[in-house]
Design a protein around this motif. Structure first.
Motif, PDB file in Angstrom:
ATOM      1  N   SER A 139     -29.787 -61.797 -41.129  1.00  0.00           N
ATOM      2  CA  SER A 139     -29.482 -61.195 -42.425  1.00  0.00           C
ATOM      3  C   SER A 139     -28.139 -61.666 -42.959  1.00  0.00           C
ATOM      4  CB  SER A 139     -29.486 -59.660 -42.305  1.00  0.00           C
ATOM      5  OG  SER A 139     -30.748 -59.180 -41.920  1.00  0.00           O
TER       6      SER A 139
ATOM      7  N   SER B  93     -27.729 -54.228 -43.115  1.00  0.00           N
ATOM      8  CA  SER B  93     -28.997 -54.886 -42.789  1.00  0.00           C
ATOM      9  C   SER B  93     -29.734 -54.137 -41.693  1.00  0.00           C
ATOM     10  CB  SER B  93     -28.742 -56.327 -42.352  1.00  0.00           C
ATOM     11  OG  SER B  93     -27.957 -56.366 -41.171  1.00  0.00           O
TER      12      SER B  93
ATOM     13  N   THR C 293     -29.745 -50.881 -41.097  1.00  0.00           N
ATOM     14  CA  THR C 293     -30.256 -49.568 -41.507  1.00  0.00           C
ATOM     15  C   THR C 293     -31.120 -49.633 -42.752  1.00  0.00           C
ATOM     16  OG1 THR C 293     -28.167 -49.211 -42.702  1.00  0.00           O
ATOM     17  CG2 THR C 293     -28.303 -48.344 -40.464  1.00  0.00           C
ATOM     18  N   ALA C 294     -31.253 -50.831 -43.330  1.00  0.00           N
ATOM     19  CA  ALA C 294     -32.064 -50.981 -44.545  1.00  0.00           C
ATOM     20  C   ALA C 294     -33.509 -51.308 -44.175  1.00  0.00           C
ATOM     21  CB  ALA C 294     -31.491 -52.088 -45.423  1.00  0.00           C
ATOM     22  N   GLY C 295     -34.397 -51.235 -45.142  1.00  0.00           N
ATOM     23  CA  GLY C 295     -35.789 -51.596 -44.930  1.00  0.00           C
ATOM     24  C   GLY C 295     -35.931 -53.089 -44.722  1.00  0.00           C
ATOM     25  N   ALA C 296     -37.071 -53.494 -44.181  1.00  0.00           N
ATOM     26  CA  ALA C 296     -37.290 -54.890 -43.831  1.00  0.00           C
ATOM     27  C   ALA C 296     -37.256 -55.816 -45.046  1.00  0.00           C
ATOM     28  CB  ALA C 296     -38.615 -55.047 -43.095  1.00  0.00           C
TER      29      ALA C 296
ATOM     30  N   GLN D  17     -35.458 -55.344 -47.929  1.00  0.00           N
ATOM     31  CA  GLN D  17     -34.285 -55.219 -48.799  1.00  0.00           C
ATOM     32  C   GLN D  17     -33.448 -56.489 -48.770  1.00  0.00           C
ATOM     33  OE1 GLN D  17     -32.095 -51.550 -48.504  1.00  0.00           O
ATOM     34  NE2 GLN D  17     -30.156 -52.500 -49.099  1.00  0.00           N
TER      35      GLN D  17
ATOM     36  N   SER E 156     -40.483 -54.264 -36.860  1.00  0.00           N
ATOM     37  CA  SER E 156     -40.045 -53.711 -38.149  1.00  0.00           C
ATOM     38  C   SER E 156     -40.970 -54.073 -39.312  1.00  0.00           C
ATOM     39  CB  SER E 156     -38.620 -54.182 -38.464  1.00  0.00           C
ATOM     40  OG  SER E 156     -38.570 -55.597 -38.587  1.00  0.00           O
TER      41      SER E 156
ATOM     42  N   THR F 226     -36.856 -49.602 -39.476  1.00  0.00           N
ATOM     43  CA  THR F 226     -35.673 -50.426 -39.705  1.00  0.00           C
ATOM     44  C   THR F 226     -35.341 -51.201 -38.426  1.00  0.00           C
ATOM     45  OG1 THR F 226     -34.093 -48.752 -38.951  1.00  0.00           O
ATOM     46  CG2 THR F 226     -34.770 -48.669 -41.273  1.00  0.00           C
ATOM     47  N   HIS F 227     -34.448 -52.169 -38.553  1.00  0.00           N
ATOM     48  CA  HIS F 227     -34.033 -52.930 -37.379  1.00  0.00           C
ATOM     49  C   HIS F 227     -33.371 -52.033 -36.346  1.00  0.00           C
ATOM     50  CE1 HIS F 227     -33.951 -57.108 -39.570  1.00  0.00           C
ATOM     51  NE2 HIS F 227     -35.163 -56.668 -39.324  1.00  0.00           N
ATOM     52  N   GLU F 228     -32.569 -51.092 -36.811  1.00  0.00           N
ATOM     53  CA  GLU F 228     -31.910 -50.179 -35.872  1.00  0.00           C
ATOM     54  C   GLU F 228     -32.948 -49.363 -35.097  1.00  0.00           C
ATOM     55  OE1 GLU F 228     -28.734 -46.441 -35.761  1.00  0.00           O
ATOM     56  OE2 GLU F 228     -29.785 -46.958 -37.614  1.00  0.00           O
ATOM     57  N   GLN F 229     -33.949 -48.848 -35.794  1.00  0.00           N
ATOM     58  CA  GLN F 229     -34.997 -48.074 -35.122  1.00  0.00           C
ATOM     59  C   GLN F 229     -35.812 -48.950 -34.171  1.00  0.00           C
ATOM     60  OE1 GLN F 229     -36.782 -46.744 -38.780  1.00  0.00           O
ATOM     61  NE2 GLN F 229     -35.893 -44.676 -38.632  1.00  0.00           N
TER      62      GLN F 229
END
Length: 432
Positions: A52, A181, A183-186, A188, A275, A283-286
């Motif tokens: 990202s 990046s 915490t945002a959606g894939a 975004q 993701s 999200t990437h974090e999840q």
């Protein structure tokens, strides 16, 4: 390959009891297995972050990991020579210091930010890890009864997996969790300002890593490691033997090489895969929390493998793992939603026993050639560099279909377990 890698012997006198402090020394070595596993798997959260920040393609993203594993090929021979020159203990300390220097290099790489400096810093860390691997893996494999070498290395490698299990949580919280990046959606798209701010997120975690490495180097420098015995054969006698007459080594080198393509491809593309909207839609974090389960499965599998190999042959356990891994990779490739995600997570359980088992089967029966064979197997870890091939496949054919490469790799591991691992021209086994 550039010939024999290591002429350093790591064997104890087979007729003498283990040196005093032997068990505590193995405990200290387990900490090294933990730390290099931990640092290696931070890359799994770092790569989607850098993708990202630098707006990279999958090919460019996996090239970062390729540079990491090229270090194994480049640094293996110098590492073996350094060990022969200064000994195991000093080499371990030097390896940890090299890793610390590389970790500190990630700070200017983030401040600039610079893709090139990032590659140099990660390459430096990997060179330090290579030095640790060349020393520690053969040490653990040859100390103790040959019949339980696979079980013993699987047990110590479980501590490596403990490090790989915690690393995604560390990277997920301190890198992905502190960046836009992550915490945002894939889908975004980040602004230039957001990318520059995200680049700074790697400074704190790598500063922590550098501090831990320096501390561990100081502990090992002061620790009285037991002296390693010498069983090196005379040059003239050594010339009468050939590594290439041992089938288990000849087919074991590509087995390690190919296995690393499979393991690293799954780990590096896991977060991007999970993701995706049609897979996990997170999200990437999840997704990094699910990566924790992948590596946790490898830890559980190594403890289980160590137990199973006390009663079941290593070849049978390896063959069963290869079949299981191939099946779940095909499920991950051709299904969607939670089924595909959990199939990819499950491959960690099957991958768990592969590296330590292939390694010990590869050096079985090598006798005085054990350390040279071990060095070549360590060099084969450079196979992880070919993860860039899967990155290219993901760009051209799609991320999900790229996992067919992984499934193909599992088939070679099955071949090795069934036929390639059978030793030829084996020296008589002796306890060390």
């Amino acid at each position: 390959m550039a010939g024999p890698v290591s002429t350093v012997s790591a064997t104890f006198d087979g007729h003498a009891p283990a040196p005093a402090g032997y068990k505590s020394a193995l405990s200290l070595l387990a900490s090294l297995f933990f730390i290099w596993g931990f640092i290696t798997v931070i890359n799994n959260t770092l790569l989607p972050h850098l993708r990202s920040v630098f707006e990279l393609s999958y090919t460019q993203t996996t090239l970062i990991e390729s540079v990491w594993f090229i270090a194994y090929f480049v640094a293996s021979i110098p590492s073996a020579r350094l060990i022969e020159r200064v000994g195991y203990k000093k080499s371990m300390v030097i390896g940890l210091v090299i890793m610390a220097v590389g970790a500190l290099g990630m700070i200017p790489a983030a401040r600039l930010p610079s893709y090139a400096v990032t590659l140099v810093a990660l390459f430096t860390i990997a060179c330090g890890i290579t030095l640790l691997q060349v020393a520690a893996n053969p040490y653990v494999a040859v100390v103790g009864p040959p019949q339980t070498a696979s079980a013993r290395l699987n047990l110590v490698q479980a501590f490596n997996s403990l490090g790989t299990t915690f690393a995604p949580l560390f990277g997920g919280y301190l890198i992905l969790g502190r960046s836009t990046s992550g915490t945002a959606g894939a889908d975004q798209v980040l602004t230039q300002a957001e990318r520059l701010a995200d680049a700074q997120a790697v400074q704190l975690p790598y500063l922590i890593v550098a501090a831990v490495l320096v501390l561990l180097a100081l502990i090992i420098a002061r620790y009285p490691l037991p002296a390693m015995g010498s069983s090196r054969v005379a040059k003239a006698e050594r010339g009468a033997h050939s590594l290439w007459r041992h089938r288990n080594l000849v087919f074991g080198i590509p087995a390690i090489f190919i296995y690393l393509i499979a393991e690293i491809g799954v780990a590096n593309l896991f977060i991007n895969f999970v993701s995706q909207p049609h897979i996990g839609n997170v999200t990437h974090e999840q997704a990094s929390h699910y990566l924790f389960l992948l590596w946790g499965g490898m830890m559980v599998g190594r403890f289980a493998g160590s137990f199973l190999m006390r009663t079941i042959s290593a070849e049978r356990v390896l063959g069963g793992a290869a079949v299981g891994a191939c099946i779940v990779m095909l499920v991950a490739t051709f299904s969607t939603g939670p089924l595909a995600m959990w199939a990819l997570i499950a491959v960690g359980l099957f991958h768990s026993v592969m590296f330590p088992t292939i390694f010990t089967l590869g050096i079985r029966g090598l006798g005085p050639l054990t350390e040279e064979g071990a060095g070549l197997l360590i060099m084969a870890i450079a196979g992880g560099a070919l993860v860039v091939v899967q990155g290219w496949l993901a760009d051209v054919y799609g991320l999900q279909l790229s996992f067919l490469l992984t499934a193909a790799c599992e088939l070679y591991i099955l071949f090795y377990a069934v036929w390639g691992a059978k030793p030829t021209n084996a020296f008589p086994e002796q306890s060390h």
